[in-house]
Design a protein around this motif. Sequence first.
Motif, PDB file in Angstrom:
ATOM      1  N   ARG A 102       0.883  -1.342  -0.165  1.00  0.00           N
ATOM      2  CA  ARG A 102       0.043  -0.020   0.195  1.00  0.00           C
ATOM      3  C   ARG A 102       0.772   1.190  -0.032  1.00  0.00           C
ATOM      4  N   ALA A 103       2.018   1.063   0.645  1.00  0.00           N
ATOM      5  CA  ALA A 103       2.775   2.328   0.725  1.00  0.00           C
ATOM      6  C   ALA A 103       3.507   2.686  -0.373  1.00  0.00           C
TER       7      ALA A 103
ATOM      8  N   ASN B 141      -9.309  -5.466  -0.564  1.00  0.00           N
ATOM      9  CA  ASN B 141      -9.344  -6.896   0.181  1.00  0.00           C
ATOM     10  C   ASN B 141      -8.736  -6.701   1.631  1.00  0.00           C
ATOM     11  N   TYR B 142      -7.724  -5.812   1.707  1.00  0.00           N
ATOM     12  CA  TYR B 142      -6.993  -5.617   2.795  1.00  0.00           C
ATOM     13  C   TYR B 142      -7.359  -4.275   3.759  1.00  0.00           C
ATOM     14  N   ASN B 143      -8.808  -3.855   3.266  1.00  0.00           N
ATOM     15  CA  ASN B 143      -9.532  -2.552   4.263  1.00  0.00           C
ATOM     16  C   ASN B 143      -8.483  -1.529   3.979  1.00  0.00           C
ATOM     17  N   PHE B 144      -7.886  -1.336   2.733  1.00  0.00           N
ATOM     18  CA  PHE B 144      -7.291   0.126   2.748  1.00  0.00           C
ATOM     19  C   PHE B 144      -8.266   0.878   1.907  1.00  0.00           C
ATOM     20  N   HIS B 145      -9.451   1.296   2.518  1.00  0.00           N
ATOM     21  CA  HIS B 145     -10.549   1.982   1.637  1.00  0.00           C
ATOM     22  C   HIS B 145     -10.041   3.127   1.143  1.00  0.00           C
ATOM     23  N   ARG B 146      -9.506   3.970   2.059  1.00  0.00           N
ATOM     24  CA  ARG B 146      -8.930   5.086   1.784  1.00  0.00           C
ATOM     25  C   ARG B 146      -8.123   5.397   0.415  1.00  0.00           C
TER      26      ARG B 146
ATOM     27  N   ALA C 159      -7.707   2.919  -1.777  1.00  0.00           N
ATOM     28  CA  ALA C 159      -8.665   2.416  -2.814  1.00  0.00           C
ATOM     29  C   ALA C 159      -9.708   3.364  -3.537  1.00  0.00           C
ATOM     30  N   ASN C 160     -10.421   4.278  -2.589  1.00  0.00           N
ATOM     31  CA  ASN C 160     -11.282   5.265  -3.152  1.00  0.00           C
ATOM     32  C   ASN C 160     -10.392   6.536  -3.827  1.00  0.00           C
ATOM     33  N   GLU C 161      -9.235   6.826  -3.306  1.00  0.00           N
ATOM     34  CA  GLU C 161      -8.486   7.803  -4.104  1.00  0.00           C
ATOM     35  C   GLU C 161      -8.311   7.398  -5.295  1.00  0.00           C
ATOM     36  N   LEU C 162      -7.757   6.160  -5.572  1.00  0.00           N
ATOM     37  CA  LEU C 162      -7.256   5.514  -6.780  1.00  0.00           C
ATOM     38  C   LEU C 162      -8.568   5.548  -7.766  1.00  0.00           C
ATOM     39  N   SER C 163      -9.859   5.208  -7.126  1.00  0.00           N
ATOM     40  CA  SER C 163     -11.019   5.059  -8.126  1.00  0.00           C
ATOM     41  C   SER C 163     -11.414   6.354  -8.577  1.00  0.00           C
ATOM     42  N   ASP C 164     -11.408   7.549  -7.556  1.00  0.00           N
ATOM     43  CA  ASP C 164     -11.735   8.853  -7.671  1.00  0.00           C
ATOM     44  C   ASP C 164     -10.822   9.416  -9.128  1.00  0.00           C
ATOM     45  N   GLU C 165      -9.540   9.234  -8.874  1.00  0.00           N
ATOM     46  CA  GLU C 165      -8.609   9.554 -10.022  1.00  0.00           C
ATOM     47  C   GLU C 165      -8.764   9.188 -11.187  1.00  0.00           C
TER      48      GLU C 165
ATOM     49  N   TYR D 219     -14.484   0.417 -15.667  1.00  0.00           N
ATOM     50  CA  TYR D 219     -15.234   1.837 -15.469  1.00  0.00           C
ATOM     51  C   TYR D 219     -16.521   1.368 -14.777  1.00  0.00           C
ATOM     52  N   LEU D 220     -17.204   0.830 -15.625  1.00  0.00           N
ATOM     53  CA  LEU D 220     -18.697   0.557 -14.997  1.00  0.00           C
ATOM     54  C   LEU D 220     -18.542  -0.284 -13.687  1.00  0.00           C
ATOM     55  N   ARG D 221     -17.524  -1.175 -13.429  1.00  0.00           N
ATOM     56  CA  ARG D 221     -17.455  -2.049 -12.239  1.00  0.00           C
ATOM     57  C   ARG D 221     -17.124  -0.944 -11.050  1.00  0.00           C
ATOM     58  N   MET D 222     -16.063  -0.203 -11.275  1.00  0.00           N
ATOM     59  CA  MET D 222     -15.769   0.646 -10.473  1.00  0.00           C
ATOM     60  C   MET D 222     -16.632   1.645  -9.911  1.00  0.00           C
ATOM     61  N   LYS D 223     -17.115   2.394 -10.937  1.00  0.00           N
ATOM     62  CA  LYS D 223     -18.265   3.391 -10.778  1.00  0.00           C
ATOM     63  C   LYS D 223     -19.439   2.778  -9.941  1.00  0.00           C
ATOM     64  N   ASN D 224     -19.912   1.577 -10.292  1.00  0.00           N
ATOM     65  CA  ASN D 224     -20.932   1.272  -9.472  1.00  0.00           C
ATOM     66  C   ASN D 224     -20.844   0.666  -7.997  1.00  0.00           C
ATOM     67  N   ARG D 225     -19.374   0.398  -7.809  1.00  0.00           N
ATOM     68  CA  ARG D 225     -18.883   0.067  -6.512  1.00  0.00           C
ATOM     69  C   ARG D 225     -19.036   1.291  -5.798  1.00  0.00           C
ATOM     70  N   LYS D 226     -18.907   2.338  -6.256  1.00  0.00           N
ATOM     71  CA  LYS D 226     -18.798   3.782  -5.567  1.00  0.00           C
ATOM     72  C   LYS D 226     -20.074   4.249  -4.979  1.00  0.00           C
ATOM     73  N   ARG D 227     -21.077   3.448  -5.587  1.00  0.00           N
ATOM     74  CA  ARG D 227     -22.419   4.199  -5.394  1.00  0.00           C
ATOM     75  C   ARG D 227     -22.851   3.868  -4.188  1.00  0.00           C
TER      76      ARG D 227
END
Length: 516
Positions: free
Chosen positions: A406-407, A449-454, A456-462, A508-516
Amino acid sequence: MYGFVAPSFTYGQPHISPEELYGTLFRDVQCSHIFSDSKTFADAIPLEDPVLIIERYHREKHLPEFNMDTFIRGHFRMPAHIVCDFVSDRSEPVSEHVGKLWSVLTRQPENQERGGSLIPLPYPYVVPGGRFREIYYWDSYFTMLGLKESGRAELIENMLNNFAYLVDTLGFIPTANRTYYLSRSQPPFFSLMVRLFSDMEGKKVLKKYLPQMQKEYDYWMDGGHEPGEPFTAHRRVVHLPDGVVLNRYWDDKATPRPESYGEDTDLAREASEAHGTAPDELYRHIRAAAESGWDFSSRWFADETDFTSIHTTDILPIDLNCLMYHLEKTIAEAYLLSDNRRMHLLYEEKARQRNIAIQTYFWDESRHYYMDYDFKKRNFTKAITIAGTFPLFFKLAPKPHSHYVRAYIRLNFLKSGGLLTTMVRTGQQWDAPNGWAPLQWIAYKGLRNYNFHRTANELSDEWLSLIEKEFRHSGKMLEKYNVSDTNLLAGGGEYEIQEGFGWTNGVYLRMKNRKR
């Protein structure tokens, strides 16, 4: 057993690659560079019997007025790009645009045209787009992620059945359904496709495709069942001490790729002059890198700045061996569902041993990151790449390792538009500054999978923002993106940037829908 039964389906002719069918004519065309993309002629359809065209060529080629370009265009139909005529509405949401693209990218079952390189398939399938007019192996898993979001279960099943059909008729899944791809595969994602469909339809799916998963495993493990001397290899198998067996990428041919003939022969000439490298040795490494899907990247180079130093077959890749672990685990479960406890335990043990080997040979304690392993040098390669996130995707990384990975993602790979593939700029398309949809998904899911949600969310947002920005600008979904400077297009590679694009749409669709 409830199993897949291949349909009755007849080919128009044997599987002959265009360079074998046309011989001198093929080599002359590709070396003349009349097409900016060597794949154009490899995909061309003859307008009459190939034998007659070949005879006519040999009669006419020495005539003063002979013109290669005129001759070829008069005797072959050139393939068209897919999506080039599709007019998008840049004001609509990207998800709606992708929903419309599925039908544009879907090909129906076809018969092989005489002299053509396309291998016909019995069911409809989705192609990536642009110059990629056939079904590609590892692309299709990421495309299926989006098809699932779009409720296209039937199309997912059709594509799975096409891959099962290829395994049953060829013994493996080639890079794509072209005759010039019949000497190599691509990253083995078939078991992930089966898992994806089983999540939709139930565990019976694992039993249904068990015979094909077993055949794929046997293909990748050919030569691995007999004892071998440590640090020796046979095809895609590498023997290591204490009976450990891991996998590498390989190609059964050591000749220029038909779809990149001119590029390969030019590089072979350069490698021979610079290092004295034998052409067949170079071709083998090039083809193996093509099997990896990362064609091309400094990941495969001994000198990250020098394409001619490519040595793919010396390398044990971390991602490939994680995929093989997943295949072993899925086969094990499928045997259990089939009430074959002996085979279940056998494949559970294979997976357990591979997991141990992954931690032994790919975790670099000095770098605190998962690396590829050069079994010839008996050491890690120098390339630090996003492939090191695959153990997180498959939940193989011990918790302390996951924090280090993660680092690395945050400090080295995460940019304003998503994740880099590597950290070096070489002009190769699988290096910086480019980012690719499949690797964004692997890392994103691994982080979750390892609960690094912040993170992961930064990555998907970008990543999602970059795709949406480009769509508003051009109305296109692209094969790859410049994630470092989001105002510039991605570059590098043997061809222009392609649009369509199967795996970008799916992720795109998979990641976008997970964000909802």
